[in-house]
Scaffold this motif. Structure first.
Motif, PDB file in Angstrom:
ATOM      1  N   GLY A 185      29.051  30.451  38.822  1.00 34.14           N
ATOM      2  CA  GLY A 185      28.496  29.426  37.944  1.00 34.14           C
ATOM      3  C   GLY A 185      27.955  30.100  36.696  1.00 34.14           C
ATOM      4  O   GLY A 185      27.659  31.307  36.702  1.00 34.14           O
ATOM      5  N   TYR A 186      27.822  29.336  35.620  1.00 34.37           N
ATOM      6  CA  TYR A 186      27.371  29.896  34.346  1.00 34.37           C
ATOM      7  C   TYR A 186      26.225  29.069  33.754  1.00 34.37           C
ATOM      8  O   TYR A 186      26.190  27.844  33.903  1.00 34.37           O
ATOM      9  CB  TYR A 186      28.517  29.909  33.333  1.00 34.37           C
ATOM     10  CG  TYR A 186      29.667  30.815  33.690  1.00 34.37           C
ATOM     11  CD1 TYR A 186      29.656  32.167  33.359  1.00 34.37           C
ATOM     12  CD2 TYR A 186      30.783  30.307  34.362  1.00 34.37           C
ATOM     13  CE1 TYR A 186      30.723  32.995  33.682  1.00 34.37           C
ATOM     14  CE2 TYR A 186      31.853  31.124  34.691  1.00 34.37           C
ATOM     15  CZ  TYR A 186      31.820  32.470  34.346  1.00 34.37           C
ATOM     16  OH  TYR A 186      32.869  33.285  34.662  1.00 34.37           O
ATOM     17  N   ARG A 187      25.337  29.762  33.072  1.00 32.36           N
ATOM     18  CA  ARG A 187      24.295  29.107  32.285  1.00 32.36           C
ATOM     19  C   ARG A 187      24.413  29.615  30.846  1.00 32.36           C
ATOM     20  O   ARG A 187      24.489  30.829  30.616  1.00 32.36           O
ATOM     21  CB  ARG A 187      22.913  29.425  32.838  1.00 32.36           C
ATOM     22  CG  ARG A 187      21.761  28.782  32.029  1.00 32.36           C
ATOM     23  CD  ARG A 187      20.410  29.190  32.557  1.00 32.36           C
ATOM     24  NE  ARG A 187      19.336  28.598  31.776  1.00 32.36           N
ATOM     25  CZ  ARG A 187      18.369  27.830  32.284  1.00 32.36           C
ATOM     26  NH1 ARG A 187      18.356  27.557  33.582  1.00 32.36           N
ATOM     27  NH2 ARG A 187      17.428  27.347  31.502  1.00 32.36           N
ATOM     28  N   VAL A 188      24.439  28.693  29.900  1.00 32.57           N
ATOM     29  CA  VAL A 188      24.524  29.029  28.476  1.00 32.57           C
ATOM     30  C   VAL A 188      23.193  28.689  27.827  1.00 32.57           C
ATOM     31  O   VAL A 188      22.749  27.531  27.859  1.00 32.57           O
ATOM     32  CB  VAL A 188      25.661  28.249  27.788  1.00 32.57           C
ATOM     33  CG1 VAL A 188      25.745  28.640  26.309  1.00 32.57           C
ATOM     34  CG2 VAL A 188      26.992  28.507  28.485  1.00 32.57           C
ATOM     35  N   ASN A 189      22.537  29.690  27.238  1.00 32.34           N
ATOM     36  CA  ASN A 189      21.275  29.502  26.516  1.00 32.34           C
ATOM     37  C   ASN A 189      21.485  29.766  25.036  1.00 32.34           C
ATOM     38  O   ASN A 189      22.091  30.790  24.658  1.00 32.34           O
ATOM     39  CB  ASN A 189      20.199  30.453  27.054  1.00 32.34           C
ATOM     40  CG  ASN A 189      19.722  30.080  28.441  1.00 32.34           C
ATOM     41  OD1 ASN A 189      19.392  28.930  28.708  1.00 32.34           O
ATOM     42  ND2 ASN A 189      19.682  31.052  29.340  1.00 32.34           N
ATOM     43  N   TRP A 190      20.974  28.856  24.213  1.00 32.07           N
ATOM     44  CA  TRP A 190      21.122  29.009  22.754  1.00 32.07           C
ATOM     45  C   TRP A 190      20.017  28.227  22.053  1.00 32.07           C
ATOM     46  O   TRP A 190      19.869  27.027  22.249  1.00 32.07           O
ATOM     47  CB  TRP A 190      22.489  28.488  22.309  1.00 32.07           C
ATOM     48  CG  TRP A 190      22.737  28.523  20.831  1.00 32.07           C
ATOM     49  CD1 TRP A 190      23.036  29.623  20.069  1.00 32.07           C
ATOM     50  CD2 TRP A 190      22.716  27.402  19.929  1.00 32.07           C
ATOM     51  NE1 TRP A 190      23.211  29.254  18.743  1.00 32.07           N
ATOM     52  CE2 TRP A 190      23.011  27.896  18.640  1.00 32.07           C
ATOM     53  CE3 TRP A 190      22.472  26.036  20.097  1.00 32.07           C
ATOM     54  CZ2 TRP A 190      23.072  27.064  17.514  1.00 32.07           C
ATOM     55  CZ3 TRP A 190      22.529  25.211  18.987  1.00 32.07           C
ATOM     56  CH2 TRP A 190      22.828  25.730  17.705  1.00 32.07           C
ATOM     57  N   GLN A 191      19.212  28.945  21.282  1.00 31.21           N
ATOM     58  CA  GLN A 191      18.159  28.341  20.458  1.00 31.21           C
ATOM     59  C   GLN A 191      17.284  27.356  21.238  1.00 31.21           C
ATOM     60  O   GLN A 191      16.948  26.271  20.763  1.00 31.21           O
ATOM     61  CB  GLN A 191      18.777  27.659  19.238  1.00 31.21           C
ATOM     62  CG  GLN A 191      19.434  28.617  18.278  1.00 31.21           C
ATOM     63  CD  GLN A 191      19.809  27.978  16.948  1.00 31.21           C
ATOM     64  OE1 GLN A 191      19.657  26.768  16.751  1.00 31.21           O
ATOM     65  NE2 GLN A 191      20.290  28.787  16.013  1.00 31.21           N
ATOM     66  N   GLY A 192      16.916  27.723  22.441  1.00 34.91           N
ATOM     67  CA  GLY A 192      16.035  26.888  23.235  1.00 34.91           C
ATOM     68  C   GLY A 192      16.718  25.799  24.027  1.00 34.91           C
ATOM     69  O   GLY A 192      16.051  25.049  24.760  1.00 34.91           O
ATOM     70  N   PHE A 193      18.043  25.685  23.908  1.00 36.77           N
ATOM     71  CA  PHE A 193      18.806  24.693  24.666  1.00 36.77           C
ATOM     72  C   PHE A 193      19.602  25.400  25.760  1.00 36.77           C
ATOM     73  O   PHE A 193      19.945  26.579  25.636  1.00 36.77           O
ATOM     74  CB  PHE A 193      19.760  23.921  23.753  1.00 36.77           C
ATOM     75  CG  PHE A 193      19.058  23.165  22.660  1.00 36.77           C
ATOM     76  CD1 PHE A 193      18.370  22.000  22.946  1.00 36.77           C
ATOM     77  CD2 PHE A 193      19.087  23.628  21.352  1.00 36.77           C
ATOM     78  CE1 PHE A 193      17.719  21.303  21.948  1.00 36.77           C
ATOM     79  CE2 PHE A 193      18.437  22.940  20.355  1.00 36.77           C
ATOM     80  CZ  PHE A 193      17.748  21.770  20.646  1.00 36.77           C
ATOM     81  N   SER A 194      19.921  24.659  26.815  1.00 35.12           N
ATOM     82  CA  SER A 194      20.634  25.276  27.931  1.00 35.12           C
ATOM     83  C   SER A 194      21.537  24.272  28.621  1.00 35.12           C
ATOM     84  O   SER A 194      21.186  23.108  28.797  1.00 35.12           O
ATOM     85  CB  SER A 194      19.642  25.862  28.939  1.00 35.12           C
ATOM     86  OG  SER A 194      18.720  24.868  29.364  1.00 35.12           O
TER      87      SER A 194
END
Length: 300
Positions: A185-194
């Motif tokens: 599974g993957y989690r994408v974090n970017w500029q406070g969003f996920s």
């Protein structure tokens, strides 16, 4: 299109129409190109939700990510080819089963020399790398052309669950969520969003797996998870709640702000999924069922 508030904070999930590959405002956009599990199911009974196997595109700032390469990848590729511009994208595979990789040989942009693709995957249950798995399915007698016919730049990366992939301001974190299937599974974090993409949940995850899943999806703005079901010969549409309960329970425990269910069983027709959409709202109000072509924007 509808605008659904996710929480008491400023975060919200917006369903909208957008031009594929365009992301002028630098948002975090998710588009579904394939929502079916096991095998593609094109028919008059799957037109509303879609019959292509797994493929989800994420446009994150200036980066373009693809999760899984089922038959939906062919549709995504056809749209990208219409743009007639050099492409660079990052493909992340959850596992090497046929429904996750079968669209790759038909991914048109991979045959164009000016394009560049970075391909990530973990070792399969037989220890084969993602490169080997993609190569093998394109060998005779399975496919007429070998992977070497693809003229684009293909960069393969073997990932280890627990490590991280950093792309500028973005971090992609993989975790092993199904030991039996060797699924990531993957989690994408970017500029406070996920956004978490966790699409190989078993009905009753082992304690160690459940802990890893909860850690990966903790507090995400959007959780994309699969329905769980028995083998095809034992499928029973009368017990729909059993298919979605695992995802709902995990989303609730992790405090996920919104949930999208995908990867439907081949026998789940549009009418059945309409009923499920109504039922699941009573358990998790911020839940949607994925539809082929659906676009969601996670933004402030």
């Amino acid at each position: 299109m509808s605008n659904t508030e996710l929480s008491d904070s400023q975060s919200h999930l917006t369903e909208k129409q957008a031009t594929p590959l365009s992301n002028p405002s630098g948002e975090f956009v998710v588009q579904f190109w394939g929502v079916r599990g096991l095998v593609a199911t094109p028919s008059s009974n799957t037109t509303r939700y879609g019959g292509n196997t797994a493929c989800v595109e994420m446009r994150v700032g200036t980066k373009h990510l693809i999760f899984d390469g089922g038959t939906g990848l062919r549709l995504l590729g056809k749209t990208w080819q219409e743009l007639e511009q050099p492409l660079e994208a990052y493909l992340f595979f959850t596992n090497s089963q046929s429904n996750r990789i079968q669209g790759f040989p038909f991914f048109g942009p991979a045959f164009v020399a000016k394009n560049r693709f970075h391909i990530y995957g973990s070792a399969a249950s037989n220890s084969a790398s993602i490169k080997q798995c993609l190569c093998d399915q394109m060998l005779q007698p399975h496919f007429p052309y070998p992977l070497q016919v693809m003229q684009s730049e293909l960069h393969f990366h073997n990932i280890n669950p627990g490590s991280e992939v950093k792309l500028g301001e973005m971090t992609i974190s993989p975790a092993l969520i199904n030991t039996h299937q060797r699924s990531v599974g993957y989690r994408v974090n970017w500029q406070g969003f996920s956004v978490a993409y966790v699409t190989d949940l078993s009905k009753n995850p082992e304690q160690v797996e459940q802990e890893k899943i909860l850690q990966l999806i903790q507090g995400v703005d959007l959780l994309i998870a699969n329905s769980t079901y028995a083998p095809p010969t034992a499928h029973n549409n009368d017990s729909s709640n059993l298919q979605w309960q695992t995802a709902v329970d995990l989303a609730s425990k992790a405090g996920a702000k919104s949930l999208v269910i995908s990867h439907y069983h081949p026998d789940d027709d549009d009418d059945f999924l309409d009923r499920v959409q109504s039922e699941i709202k009573s358990s998790f109000p911020k839940a949607l069922l994925a539809r082929e072509g659906m676009i969601l924007s996670v933004s402030k």
